[in-house]
Scaffold this active site. Sequence first.
Site, PDB file in Angstrom:
ATOM      1  N   THR A 290     -37.064  95.289 -16.550  1.00 57.50           N
ATOM      2  CA  THR A 290     -37.306  93.860 -16.750  1.00 57.50           C
ATOM      3  C   THR A 290     -37.267  93.488 -18.223  1.00 57.50           C
ATOM      4  O   THR A 290     -36.683  92.464 -18.590  1.00 57.50           O
ATOM      5  CB  THR A 290     -38.656  93.450 -16.125  1.00 57.50           C
ATOM      6  OG1 THR A 290     -38.640  93.806 -14.738  1.00 57.50           O
ATOM      7  CG2 THR A 290     -38.883  91.960 -16.255  1.00 57.50           C
ATOM      8  N   CYS A 291     -37.825  94.315 -19.085  1.00 53.09           N
ATOM      9  CA  CYS A 291     -37.791  94.026 -20.526  1.00 53.09           C
ATOM     10  C   CYS A 291     -36.360  94.052 -21.054  1.00 53.09           C
ATOM     11  O   CYS A 291     -35.951  93.200 -21.834  1.00 53.09           O
ATOM     12  CB  CYS A 291     -38.638  95.029 -21.298  1.00 53.09           C
ATOM     13  SG  CYS A 291     -40.387  94.879 -20.965  1.00 53.09           S
TER      14      CYS A 291
END
Length: 115
Positions: free
Chosen positions: A51-52
């Site tokens: 996600t990052c």
Amino acid sequence: VGSVLPAVEVEVVPPNATTEGLAESVSLNIAEALGEGKSFLIGMPGAFTPTCTDLHLPGLIQSAKTLGDYGVSNIAVVTTNDRWVISAWRDSLRECVGFGDSSLTYLADGDGDLV
């Protein structure tokens, strides 16, 4: 917003450092690492997390100009990874996705003192 940061040491990941360039650590108080002016500091769970890597960091890079329009002079990303991992993350983003050479400052909080 406007909060005073704790006196925590972080390592500044040089913008275009090679592995050899990372051998000497640049450790600063986080306030010194952010410098003067208005800063936008964001903590991310870790380099290479899906996600990052896929959402958070690209969105932040795309928002850099808008943040600058609001007076932000420094955008910094801090993770609990060491400087070598963060440097490799930044380099992989540059090579695979075409970004990474932005005005972001990457900070390593390997001891997790800000968490």
